[in-house]
Design an enzyme around this catalytic site. Structure first.
Site, short mmCIF file in Angstrom:
data_model
loop_
_atom_site.label_atom_id
_atom_site.label_comp_id
_atom_site.label_asym_id
_atom_site.label_seq_id
_atom_site.Cartn_x
_atom_site.Cartn_y
_atom_site.Cartn_z
N GLU A 93 60.49 68.19 72.59
CA GLU A 93 59.37 68.09 71.65
C GLU A 93 59.58 66.94 70.68
O GLU A 93 58.64 66.23 70.32
CB GLU A 93 59.19 69.42 70.90
CG GLU A 93 58.23 69.36 69.73
CD GLU A 93 56.83 68.88 70.10
OE1 GLU A 93 56.12 68.44 69.18
OE2 GLU A 93 56.44 68.95 71.28
N LYS A 99 43.10 64.99 71.31
CA LYS A 99 43.55 66.27 70.78
C LYS A 99 43.30 67.40 71.76
O LYS A 99 44.15 68.24 72.00
CB LYS A 99 42.83 66.56 69.46
CG LYS A 99 43.28 67.85 68.78
CD LYS A 99 44.73 67.76 68.37
CE LYS A 99 45.20 69.00 67.64
NZ LYS A 99 46.65 68.94 67.37
#
Length: 608
Positions: free
Chosen positions: A479, A603
């Site tokens: 991440e 997004k």
């Protein structure tokens, strides 16, 4: 990705469409356009670039009481004025905006060209406008239904026709569309953000449905135009939370993480029995005990946090668990097991790869629950139960607070599964206490943000970086690399620390920094030993660790340590992820980049 808005009512449509498009800018796009039904006919304005570029290019006289608008993220053809939506037919009387991808667009384009149609763009969407315009059907609804019957692929689309100025016709298959109900006016959008300033009474179109939207209301149909009644419902949302008052959403969303953590935990912790209350899962204890495997599905950051969550489920509930990229899942003809709990993870609840995986599981009789942030989203409506994240609106493309609440959702899930099975009440109470203290610890990490600025600037100077970690730390490293590459455009790659010597160590040099995740746990000594291998080859180190970890000789070399507060070991991934978010933010800001709208990204990824 992309964004759709529509308006029909008493007001001038163009300003409302432009404002709606500006509220969808976070979804990712490279061009924008609007079409308005004026008294003189259909007016269209399109422009590559930002919504403000479109606004500056629009004629002063652009009035009309109905219209549609779009922000495009390129799939077919580059970002040009000609490829921007809306697209029109040969007569200039039909306009279409479309999210999704038409799989048979090439064949339809070839057919239209053979019939003498001159195509003006490279897009798949233009064929829809021509199919509608060439239809011999009587009503606009029939024309749209006839066109859709020839299309393979996914779509959320809105259509206007100069001959029928009192309506917008919309349709959905695999890409979200929402109808907003106002006072003698109606709105259409692909995202709630474009609607909430005007109405919070909405209806979600389901796959395979068509709707007619007029100023007086809406009517929904199945694909064959038989009626499919659908009622609008009130959504519980604060419209001000979607306000687009400036940029730097990523920074604000980072700072909102303590409050977001409190929201996802509120009312869900049971101190007396050391467990979690997750009634939304719709799982009785007997059903929980029958679970023999947990499979987590997500994309991007949701996949990486799914890896963290799967590890936690194995540790606390002692159930075999793993995570898989949802984008690959259904293409390998997966075996769906009746005693497996499938968990779909998505901030938006509209991620098309994850949604399609959910539908595949349900088709084969599997049980699937969701970890979703957006109430009423497609995945939330499709699953058998789930956990709403309550992160609040997340506008920046790079996820921060939603990722934190996703992981906390997994902690709650693992805690409930574990307590029904073999996790002791004492261990449960230990975790509950840790969760209760966590928002304060997250705030401590954020309060130390300024100390990371110089470190981030040094990392920003590198063209390539490694991120490494072991067991719980590896998905944290993944991440961290994802966040850094998303907003800085630097190459960043994550590896298990133990894998460095199996190949990647060849790339270590003074020009390639390594960010290492080193918690104080049973693997600390092995982690530190691996870092010595990097240091011996001149590789600069940034070590995210705990104060009690002794890095020894490493700190005399090119090594910077970032200490985070101690919590329960299961909560380390959250507290060690947040410094990586901050490093990415500070590095990108130093490079003069827009952290809220990274290039080429969106997004809400609603195309395969």
């Amino acid at each position: 990705m992309c964004g759709i808005v529509g308006y029909i009512g008493r007001l001038d449509a163009a300003p409302l469409l432009l404002e709606g498009l500006s509220r969808l800018e976070h979804r990712g796009y490279d061009s924008a356009g609007v079409a308005v039904l004026a008294p003189s006919g259909l007016k269209v304005a399109r422009r590559a670039g930002r919504v403000r570029d479109l606004q500056e290019a629009m004629p002063r006289r652009f009035g009309g009481r109905a219209g549609i608008g779009h922000t495009r993220w390129a799939t077919h053809g580059p970002a040009t004025d000609a490829n921007a939506h809306p697209h029109v037919d040969a007569t200039g009387r039909v306009a279409v905006v479309h999210n999704g991808i038409l799989d048979n667009a090439a064949a339809l384009r070839a057919e239209l060209t053979a019939d003498g149609v001159e195509l003006a763009s490279d897009t798949d969407t233009e064929v829809v406008a021509h199919l509608i315009g060439r239809s011999g059907a009587e009503t606009l609804e029939e024309k749209v239904a006839e066109a859709l019957a020839r299309i393979d692929g996914t779509y959320g689309l809105a259509v206007v026709h100069a001959d029928v100025p009192d309506r917008i016709v919309v349709a959905r298959h695999g890409s979200p569309l929402i109808i907003g109900v106002g006072d003698h006016e109606m709105h259409v959008a692909s995202d709630l953000a474009a609607l909430v300033r005007y109405t919070t009474t909405v209806a979600h179109l389901e796959d395979g449905e068509i709707a007619t939207v007029t100023a007086a209301g809406f009517t929904t149909y199945r694909a064959d135009l038989t009626h499919a009644p659908r009622a609008a419902t009130e959504v519980d949302v604060d419209p001000s939370s979607y306000d687009v008052d400036g940029d730097d959403h990523m920074h604000r969303e980072l700072l909102d993480q303590p409050a977001a953590a409190e929201r996802v935990l509120r009312g869900r912790l049971d101190e007396r029995f050391g467990t979690a209350h997750l009634g939304g899962l719709n799982l009785e204890p007997r059903e929980t005990r029958a679970i023999r495997r947990v499979k987590v599905l997500g994309c991007g950051s949701a996949f990486y946090v799914g890896q963290m969550g799967a590890s936690l489920v194995e540790e606390l509930a002692r159930i075999p668990a793993d995570a898989e990229a949802a984008s690959e899942f259904r293409y390998r003809n997966p075996v769906i097991e009746p005693d497996t709990l499938y968990v779909a993870v998505s901030q938006s609840g509209e991620t098309i790869d994850t949604l399609l995986a959910v539908q595949e599981i349900r088709r084969k009789g599997g049980r699937v629950v969701g970890l979703v942030n957006v109430v009423g989203s497609a995945i939330a409506r499709e699953v058998d139960g789930g956990i709403y994240l309550h992160a609040g609106p997340e506008v920046a493309v790079a996820s921060t607070k939603a990722l934190t609440t996703m992981y906390l959702g997994f902690v709650l899930l693992a805690l409930q599964l574990g307590r029904v099975r073999d996790l002791s009440v004492a261990e449960g109470k230990r975790l509950v206490a840790g969760l209760q203290a966590l928002p304060g610890l997250v705030q401590q990490v954020l309060d130390d943000s300024d100390a990371l600025v110089d470190v981030a600037h040094r990392l920003a100077a590198a063209d390539s970086l490694f991120f490494v970690g072991r067991v719980r730390g590896y998905p944290v490293a993944r991440e961290g690399a994802q966040k850094f590459k998303e907003v800085t455009y630097r190459h960043a790659e994550a590896y298990p620390t133990s894998e460095l010597k199996h190949g990647p160590l060849a790339l270590v040099s003074p020009d390639v920094p390594t960010v290492a995740i080193v918690p104080a746990d049973e693997l600390t000594e092995r982690n530190v030993a691996a870092l010595h291998e990097i240091s011996a080859r001149g590789g600069p180190l940034v070590v995210v660790t705990h104060a009690e970890v002794d890095l020894g000789e490493l700190e005399r070399g090119a090594c910077t340590r970032i200490d985070v507060p101690r919590s329960e070991r299961e909560l380390d991934p959250i507290l060690m992820t947040i410094p990586l978010q901050l490093l990415a933010l500070h590095a990108a800001t130093h490079l003069g980049l827009d952290v809220d709208k990274p290039r080429n990204l969106a997004k809400s990824v609603t195309v395969e």
